[in-house]
Write an enzyme that holds these catalytic residues in place. Structure first.
Site, PDB file in Angstrom:
ATOM      1  N   GLY A 152       0.828  -1.206   0.000  1.00 46.60           N
ATOM      2  CA  GLY A 152       0.000   0.000   0.000  1.00 46.60           C
ATOM      3  C   GLY A 152       0.859   1.250   0.000  1.00 46.60           C
ATOM      4  O   GLY A 152       1.987   1.264  -0.490  1.00 46.60           O
ATOM      5  N   SER A 153       0.332   2.300   0.598  1.00 45.15           N
ATOM      6  CA  SER A 153       0.942   3.632   0.460  1.00 45.15           C
ATOM      7  C   SER A 153       2.279   3.803   1.173  1.00 45.15           C
ATOM      8  O   SER A 153       3.007   4.760   0.881  1.00 45.15           O
ATOM      9  CB  SER A 153      -0.043   4.707   0.945  1.00 45.15           C
ATOM     10  OG  SER A 153      -1.181   4.742   0.104  1.00 45.15           O
TER      11      SER A 153
END
Length: 615
Positions: A269-270
């Site tokens: 993810g981020s």
């Protein structure tokens, strides 16, 4: 000739013949090997040894085994018939296990008073865990024979294992003691002690926070890592749920065989965007303050519509705001400017796609796209942390390099190996693999990530004066090749202080419920609390120059605490402060106050002032 032969046998060959005879006569009662201790970086005992005697029985030396079994069964609280079967088994010496193995010292003393013929007590040891379940999925456990079966106990078994002492009894073929030969004692060697890089106090904080998170969010599991980004030393390593090493047989194998920070792979993810950011800055393809990007909420790549997490988009923004907002299309643009070859090179240079070499058992390598399958869509999704699979330890290793000046250090867990006299046998030092970015780029990464915590998606990790930087992560889980609706791993990567990072803290919570499933909502405040509590342990003091937290609608109104020390009640009254002030003491002059001057307080908080008389 007879005299010469006697001289040869009794004088010249005496010692050799005696040794051969003793080999036929001796019966050994083992004293359990003293396994090496496991300590934290400050010498605090994590795993030690506890005395646990074991009973041995020579049937030929006792004419009333039934009577002996009856007396023993009452003390050991075991089945008398099963005990008798072991005692009467046809052998020169029978080990009474499990009934008489690892008994208590009280039981051993009570049995010794019975003076049972043919019964011997061997000294044995079992592992002792002064902190109970703490660190269990890292340290692992030993089997009934003292051999390491999982974790550190398994990986360093040869180093920890001792040989043990032995008592040598000399008997004839019927196990009757020989009167003319003295019993002997054979000395063994103790195992070596492992001193880990772990700080037990930091470990307590991390485990407490993740236990609370598991309960609050009804999560499946949770992961935590604390590392010194300047050296690669792992200061805390947490996998939840946990177990007690002495009761591993009652635990699901999926728990004790999987050390999640090194074993579990998932889309980052981020948090992975830190790598894309560092690569774009290093190649001078973006400028945080003077380069702009417009986000309509999506971007088109090879006829595929890739959306931002914010459906309506973030609109016109600088690249610093792209980082603060964790804007997917903005990072896709950075990946596009880099190109597939350069992006892939930076990802691999930062250590992804291969084991970190941490020395922790069961470490996975993760999965990256192969070069022949790294098309435009794969390049775009990789730029914002989707479509690849990495381990938490890889993410921590990479982010450490991004914020420490660009140096990729190998994470390591063992600091020193010592013998039982405390003498150092081997020391492990920081090992730099390579440099991946410049100090100038690293400084820009730190600035951007501090701004994320002050003004962006990581605002729940903000700590006044500690200058926390970090990045949120929210990754949708993949089940059977498809993204599972509503099932996420939320994470936060935080570090402090941002101007000179000494602590890097990673937390991931798997499948949280009872809350909005965003890393900034769930994981960021956990990391913020952890950093606030462990900063004094690491000797980190509050510093100047932090990026002030920007007020947003819904936030509690905050103010800097005024300095009231040295003032009288009259002077404070003339200042016309709107704060609630509670006075303590009978004096006129304020000696000290809580909260301390210049710290941040909410508008409705109370200032406590403590007075003394003027001299």
């Amino acid at each position: 000739m007879v005299i010469a032969k006697l001289f040869h046998v009794q004088i010249i060959k005496h010692e050799w013949l005696k040794a051969r005879a003793e080999e036929n006569w001796d019966r050994e009662i083992p004293f359990g090997a003293i396994r090496g201790e496991i300590q934290d970086r400050n010498g605090q005992l994590i795993v030690g040894n506890r005395l646990a005697p074991t009973l041995y029985f020579m049937p030929s030396q006792n004419k009333e085994p039934e009577k002996a079994a009856a007396m023993l069964a009452g003390i050991l609280q075991v089945d008398q018939q099963k005990l008798l079967e072991k005692m009467t088994k046809k052998s020169y010496m029978n080990k009474l296990a499990p009934e008489g193995k690892n008994i208590t010292q009280e039981q051993a003393m009570e049995i010794a008073k019975l003076q049972i013929d043919g019964l011997y007590t061997g000294v044995d040891f079992v592992r002792n865990y002064p902190y109970g379940e703490l660190l269990s999925r890292l340290i692992g456990f030993t089997g009934f024979d003292g051999t390491g079966l999982a974790g550190i106990e398994y990986a360093y078994d040869e180093i920890l294992q001792g040989t043990g002492d032995k008592i040598r009894l000399y008997t004839d073929a019927k196990a009757i003691p020989l009167p003319h030969v003295d019993d002997g004692f054979q000395t063994g060697e103790n195992g070596a002690t492992l001193e880990l890089t772990i700080d037990i106090e930091m470990q307590k904080v991390m485990e407490r926070e993740l236990i609370q998170a598991m309960e609050k969010y009804d999560a499946t599991q949770a992961i935590g890592i604390i590392m010194n980004p300047k050296t690669g030393e792992i200061l805390s390593l947490v996998s939840m749920p946990t177990f007690h090493p002495a009761e591993y047989q009652e635990t699901d194998q999926a728990i004790y065989n999987r050390n999640l920070p090194v074993w579990m792979t998932f889309e980052p993810g981020s948090t992975f965007k830190i790598v894309t950011l560092a690569a774009g800055l290093e190649e001078k393809l973006i400028d945080l303050h003077h380069d702009y990007f417009n986000d309509p909420g999506y971007t088109m790549v090879a006829n595929a519509r890739l959306r931002c997490w914010k459906r309506e988009g973030h609109g016109h923004q600088s690249f610093l705001e792209v980082v603060e907002n964790s804007c997917n299309p903005g990072f896709i643009e950075i990946g596009r400017r880099l190109g597939g070859e350069k992006l892939d090179k930076y990802i691999r240079d930062f250590g992804f796609g291969e084991s970190t070499g941490s020395g922790i058992a069961g470490e996975a390598k993760g999965i990256l796209f192969s070069k022949d399958r790294f098309g435009p869509v794969e390049q775009a999704t990789t730029a914002f942390g989707q479509g690849i699979s990495v381990t938490p330890i890889q993410q921590v290793q990479a982010v450490a390099a991004a914020i420490n000046g660009g140096y990729l250090y190998r994470p390591y867990i063992v600091k020193e190996i010592k013998n039982d006299k405390g003498e150092t046998l081997k020391t492990f030092e920081p090992e730099m693999k390579r440099r991946v970015i410049s100090e100038e780029t690293s400084a820009q990464v730190r600035e951007a990530l501090e701004s994320v915590v002050a003004n962006g998606s990581g605002r729940n990790a903000f700590n006044d004066g500690l200058r926390v930087g970090g990045k949120t992560g929210t990754a949708q889980k993949v089940v059977n090749g498809n993204y599972a609706d509503g099932d996420y791993i939320v994470s936060f990567m935080g570090f402090a202080p941002a101007d000179d990072p000494e602590l890097l803290v990673y937390v991931a919570v798997d499948s949280p419920k009872n809350s909005i499933q965003f890393g900034g909502v769930i994981a960021a405040p956990i990391v913020g609390r952890i950093i606030e509590e462990i900063a004094p342990i690491a000797g980190i003091e509050k510093r100047e120059g932090q990026i002030e937290k920007e007020y947003r609608w819904g936030d509690a109104m905050t103010h800097r605490v005024p300095d009231l020390t040295g003032m009288t009640k009259g002077m404070v009254a003339r200042q016309l402060h709107t704060y609630r002030i509670v006075w303590h003491g009978e004096g006129d002059v304020i000696k000290y106050q809580m909260p301390v001057p210049d710290s941040v307080m909410q508008a409705d908080d109370i200032i406590h002032v403590y007075t003394e008389d003027e001299e």
